[in-house]
Write an enzyme that holds these catalytic residues in place. Structure first.
Site, short mmCIF file in Angstrom:
data_model
loop_
_atom_site.label_atom_id
_atom_site.label_comp_id
_atom_site.label_asym_id
_atom_site.label_seq_id
_atom_site.Cartn_x
_atom_site.Cartn_y
_atom_site.Cartn_z
CD GLU A 58 -1.55 -2.41 1.70
OE1 GLU A 58 -2.35 -3.36 1.66
OE2 GLU A 58 -0.38 -2.51 2.15
NE ARG A 167 -17.43 -8.94 3.16
CZ ARG A 167 -16.98 -9.92 3.93
NH1 ARG A 167 -16.60 -9.66 5.17
NH2 ARG A 167 -16.91 -11.15 3.46
#
Length: 313
Positions: A58, A167
């Site tokens: 990341e 999600r």
């Protein structure tokens, strides 16, 4: 009665990237080995030459995006919120925020509704972290229509933007034909006189449902969707607080540093008001089905209703 359509805002994110990508060839998407989960894989399928998977790296992804931004590209970087904002904080602060580069952060799987992945992946601190970075816009959309509009607005905005997606599939309650998204402007969903409830993200629809229960008890609640937590709509926050005299904030985030803190920052300066912050109360999440966790942490309509009723009465 037709069934209410439900779409996860992470899905909306992937679809919106394709929409914007068709209009703007300078849009580049970077992902850190999670394209299937973050739904940037939808963009990859449409524009494989503009989607780069950097692997589980990341920080490196953020550095690459910073470099691309200095070359005139508009990069969207994506990972779970825990990694995009948490693991990545130093790189976002120093490589994107400090030089005020035109990089957008699409952070998915935020909040306890991540479910069975448990506390390590249920980021409840990301809004607080991103709010502290000077010049960072922080957006937390409530449904599919708002999420897709937010991605378009983020592209159009010159500077760093943090976009928070979930999600869990959530009801689509906005009408695409009439909906208008503007960074920094809250939306009054219902006017009321007894209490103002500011909500964000998936908690907006739960708050709308809670209002129906409150109405049966004679409580007239004003419901306001705060999709942009930074910059927050100071004028609307103050106006509504002065009107009702009581304020509640609702968020799928820690009560420390998120929407509640942002609202309180405004009110303590301009219109001191009694405030109840509904969120996760300085604890970690836990593994379990998303809907059961929302119920346990009293972030569903029933929990919001009970807390607001006690606060008003």
């Amino acid at each position: 009665m037709s069934e209410i359509k439900k779409i996860a805002t992470r899905e909306s994110y992937g679809n919106a990237l394709v929409e914007v990508g068709k209009e703007h060839e300078d849009l580049i998407v970077l992902d850190a080995d999670l394209a299937g989960a973050t739904k940037t894989g939808i963009f990859k399928k449409a524009f494989p030459e503009r989607h780069w998977d950097v692997g589980i790296a990341e920080a490196n992804m953020t550095g690459i995006a910073a470099g691309l931004a200095t070359c005139g590209k508009v990069p969207f970087i994506s990972s779970f919120a825990m990694f995009a904002a948490g693991r990545n904080f130093e790189q976002v602060r120093n490589s994107i925020g400090y030089p005020h580069l035109n990089v957008k952060i699409g952070a998915t799987h935020a909040g306890i509704s991540v479910g069975e992945d448990g506390a390590t992946h249920q980021c409840l601190e990301d809004i607080a972290l991103m709010r502290t970075i000077p010049g960072m816009v922080v957006i937390n959309p409530a449904d599919d229509v708002e999420a897709r509009a937010a991605v378009h607005a983020a592209y159009d905005h010159a500077g760093p933007v943090y976009l928070r997606f979930g999600r869990l599939p959530v009801p689509v309650f906005n009408d695409e034909a009439t909906y208008k998204f503007e960074i920094g402007k809250g939306i009054v969903l219902k006017e009321g006189k007894d209490v103002t409830i500011f909500a964000t993200g998936l908690c907006v629809n739960e708050t709308v449902e809670a209002e129906k229960m409150l109405a049966k008890d004679g409580i007239d609640a004003e419901i306001i969707n705060i999709h942009t937590i930074k910059p927050i709509d100071r004028e609307l926050v103050v106006k509504s607080a002065l009107k009702t005299g009581k304020v509640v904030t609702v968020e799928e985030h820690s009560v420390i540093g998120g929407l509640g803190s942002a609202v309180c920052d405004v009110l303590c300066e301009e219109a001191p008001t009694k405030v109840l912050k509904i969120g996760v109360n300085d604890v970690f999440g836990e593994s379990g089905p998303a809907l059961e966790l929302l119920h346990k942490y009293e972030l569903d309509a029933e929990g919001i209703y009970k807390k607001v009723k006690a606060f008003v009465k």
